[in-house]
Design an enzyme around this catalytic site. Structure first.
Site, PDB file in Angstrom:
ATOM      1  N   TYR A 134       0.883  -1.155   0.000  1.00 27.30           N
ATOM      2  CA  TYR A 134       0.000   0.000   0.000  1.00 27.30           C
ATOM      3  C   TYR A 134       0.925   1.210   0.000  1.00 27.30           C
ATOM      4  O   TYR A 134       1.766   1.371   0.895  1.00 27.30           O
ATOM      5  CB  TYR A 134      -0.896   0.034   1.233  1.00 27.30           C
ATOM      6  CG  TYR A 134      -2.053  -0.933   1.197  1.00 27.30           C
ATOM      7  CD1 TYR A 134      -3.026  -0.834   0.208  1.00 27.30           C
ATOM      8  CD2 TYR A 134      -2.189  -1.921   2.153  1.00 27.30           C
ATOM      9  CE1 TYR A 134      -4.103  -1.711   0.178  1.00 27.30           C
ATOM     10  CE2 TYR A 134      -3.252  -2.805   2.137  1.00 27.30           C
ATOM     11  CZ  TYR A 134      -4.207  -2.699   1.137  1.00 27.30           C
ATOM     12  OH  TYR A 134      -5.268  -3.564   1.113  1.00 27.30           O
ATOM     13  N   THR A 160      -1.063  -2.880  -4.674  1.00 29.91           N
ATOM     14  CA  THR A 160      -2.521  -2.859  -4.643  1.00 29.91           C
ATOM     15  C   THR A 160      -3.017  -1.457  -4.963  1.00 29.91           C
ATOM     16  O   THR A 160      -2.614  -0.484  -4.316  1.00 29.91           O
ATOM     17  CB  THR A 160      -3.043  -3.308  -3.268  1.00 29.91           C
ATOM     18  OG1 THR A 160      -2.670  -4.675  -3.058  1.00 29.91           O
ATOM     19  CG2 THR A 160      -4.563  -3.204  -3.199  1.00 29.91           C
ATOM     20  N   ARG A 169     -17.300  -1.233   5.175  1.00 29.62           N
ATOM     21  CA  ARG A 169     -17.327  -2.556   5.806  1.00 29.62           C
ATOM     22  C   ARG A 169     -18.165  -2.533   7.076  1.00 29.62           C
ATOM     23  O   ARG A 169     -17.678  -2.688   8.203  1.00 29.62           O
ATOM     24  CB  ARG A 169     -15.899  -3.049   6.088  1.00 29.62           C
ATOM     25  CG  ARG A 169     -15.079  -3.214   4.812  1.00 29.62           C
ATOM     26  CD  ARG A 169     -13.718  -3.785   5.066  1.00 29.62           C
ATOM     27  NE  ARG A 169     -12.856  -3.557   3.909  1.00 29.62           N
ATOM     28  CZ  ARG A 169     -11.551  -3.746   3.884  1.00 29.62           C
ATOM     29  NH1 ARG A 169     -10.945  -4.200   4.969  1.00 29.62           N
ATOM     30  NH2 ARG A 169     -10.856  -3.506   2.788  1.00 29.62           N
ATOM     31  N   HIS A 280     -10.913  -7.120  -4.758  1.00 26.61           N
ATOM     32  CA  HIS A 280     -10.675  -7.118  -3.313  1.00 26.61           C
ATOM     33  C   HIS A 280     -11.704  -7.992  -2.605  1.00 26.61           C
ATOM     34  O   HIS A 280     -12.078  -7.737  -1.454  1.00 26.61           O
ATOM     35  CB  HIS A 280     -10.715  -5.688  -2.765  1.00 26.61           C
ATOM     36  CG  HIS A 280      -9.620  -5.367  -1.791  1.00 26.61           C
ATOM     37  ND1 HIS A 280      -8.468  -4.711  -2.142  1.00 26.61           N
ATOM     38  CD2 HIS A 280      -9.498  -5.612  -0.467  1.00 26.61           C
ATOM     39  CE1 HIS A 280      -7.700  -4.551  -1.081  1.00 26.61           C
ATOM     40  NE2 HIS A 280      -8.298  -5.101  -0.041  1.00 26.61           N
ATOM     41  N   ARG A 283     -14.653  -6.400  -0.824  1.00 26.49           N
ATOM     42  CA  ARG A 283     -14.431  -5.665   0.422  1.00 26.49           C
ATOM     43  C   ARG A 283     -14.291  -4.158   0.215  1.00 26.49           C
ATOM     44  O   ARG A 283     -14.303  -3.404   1.180  1.00 26.49           O
ATOM     45  CB  ARG A 283     -13.176  -6.206   1.130  1.00 26.49           C
ATOM     46  CG  ARG A 283     -13.377  -7.603   1.672  1.00 26.49           C
ATOM     47  CD  ARG A 283     -12.071  -8.221   2.136  1.00 26.49           C
ATOM     48  NE  ARG A 283     -11.492  -7.604   3.315  1.00 26.49           N
ATOM     49  CZ  ARG A 283     -11.881  -7.837   4.569  1.00 26.49           C
ATOM     50  NH1 ARG A 283     -12.902  -8.652   4.803  1.00 26.49           N
ATOM     51  NH2 ARG A 283     -11.275  -7.256   5.573  1.00 26.49           N
TER      52      ARG A 283
END
Length: 384
Positions: A134, A160, A169, A280, A283
């Site tokens: 990241y 990513t 979430r 992902h 997510r």
């Protein structure tokens, strides 16, 4: 047939055991998607639409599940996908997974937001360690991370790019999961009914984002109390950032989270070595297509030889075959390996690999495919 085959014949069985053995907040973190979880359901629905015609009278098959991918041959076309804060789900999960991946000779991808430092895993990864990035707020920090992960023995970099903003979430928010960790009464009660998890937690200590915390000031980037990578790292990276990363990391790079074929082609032209098709696992965003729909389009634009990895929605060997048939070279699973670790620790990882391999062979026998290349030649019927 082993006792584990009788007790836990599928990944779904490992999930059920994991749900009992880990606290509610840890399970919600692992199992949840975002929004109404339509993206999670769509991943499943689109995989189920892929059908093969059974082939008969092909005689005994000597199966070969091995796969060459990006310069190395693996016994299975399967890898362990990066999952942030694995050590929250099961204390010490990263170490267990890295060790078992080395022994099984499959890739293990460590997340930037893991609960261990890359250096902690150096004795365990062999040459099977991949590192998922990241992008940090500072290029200087990024270059130092690269130096550390190289010195620790990680061979491939996975960037990513599908976390431009935090996803909500909602399930994990309702479970009270925040960063920095805040221990509440509900957490204590949830942990009390999971004694093995609690004992392991005492031995390992509280889970922390150790790599991030090793750089002064990064913890000040938290926007609110939610525990997502986007709040700690620079989600809004652009094409120039990819160029800098390509210049700085001299070994193989894959870019993860690709859904648009033209983006994949542009990355290829920039010198990226592999594309990782993924949403992902539902997510981050539930308003797009399932990645299995986009996979053939990405394959078509990149050509037959360019390396493509895939994840999202995989629940068994048949799904792995489906992804390979639609254009993937290699398939990664994240949740599945964490269900396995949570259920049975190291034995769970070994058993999951056994389940996946046997399920692949069982289904390959039905369609008359002896190896991965044969899978790619089989006729597919798409059903609504």
């Amino acid at each position: 047939m082993t006792n584990l085959d009788i007790q836990f014949p599928s990944m779904a069985d490992l999930r059920k055991v994991a749900k009992r053995k880990i606290p509610h907040f840890a399970f919600e973190y692992l199992d949840s998607g975002t929004g109404s979880e339509y993206g999670v359901r769509e991943n499943r629905r689109r995989l189920d639409q892929i059908r093969f015609l059974p082939e008969i009278l092909h005689g005994e098959i000597a199966y070969d599940l091995s796969r060459e991918f990006m310069g190395k041959t693996y016994p299975l076309p399967i890898g362990i996908a990066p999952v942030g804060m694995s050590g929250l789900i099961w204390p010490g999960a990263e170490k267990i997974l890295a060790n078992k991946a080395r022994k099984a000779n499959i890739p293990f991808c460590l997340s930037t937001v893991a609960a261990v430092l890359p250096e902690d895993l150096a004795p365990m990864i062999g040459d099977n360690g991949w590192f998922q990035l990241y992008e940090p707020y500072s290029g200087e920090v990024r270059r130092d991370i690269f130096k550390r992960v190289r010195n620790a023995g990680f061979k491939k970099l996975v960037v990513t790019v599908d976390v431009p903003e935090q996803s909500r979430r909602e399930r994990q928010r309702r479970a009270g999961l925040v960063y920095p960790p805040r221990i509440t009464l509900s957490h204590i009660l949830s942990a009390m009914i999971c004694p093995r998890w609690s004992l392991a937690r005492i031995q390992e200590g509280m889970p922390r984002l150790k790599l991030l915390e090793s750089y002064d000031g990064d913890d000040k980037k938290i926007k609110d109390g939610s525990t997502t990578a986007g709040s700690l790292y620079r989600g809004d990276i652009d094409w120039s950032t990819i160029g800098h990363i390509r210049d700085e990391w001299k070994d193989d790079i894959l870019v993860k989270g690709i859904m648009i074929p033209e983006d994949a082609l542009r990355l290829k032209k920039m010198g990226i070595d592999g594309i990782w098709v993924s949403n992902h696992s539902g997510r981050q965003f539930e308003g797009g297509p399932a990645p299995i729909e986009q996979l053939p389009r990405v394959r078509e634009i990149l050509g037959d030889e360019f390396p493509i990895a895939y994840d999202s929605g995989i629940t068994g060997g048949l799904d792995i075959i489906r992804a390979l048939a639609r254009g993937a070279d290699f398939v990664f699973l994240g949740r599945a390996f964490h269900f396995a670790v949570s259920a049975l620790q190291g034995k769970g990882v070994e058993h999951l690999l056994h389940i996946l391999a046997e399920d692949m062979k069982s289904n390959m026998g039905q369609i008359g495919a002896k190896d991965i290349e044969a899978i790619k030649t089989k006729k597919i019927i798409l059903r609504d």
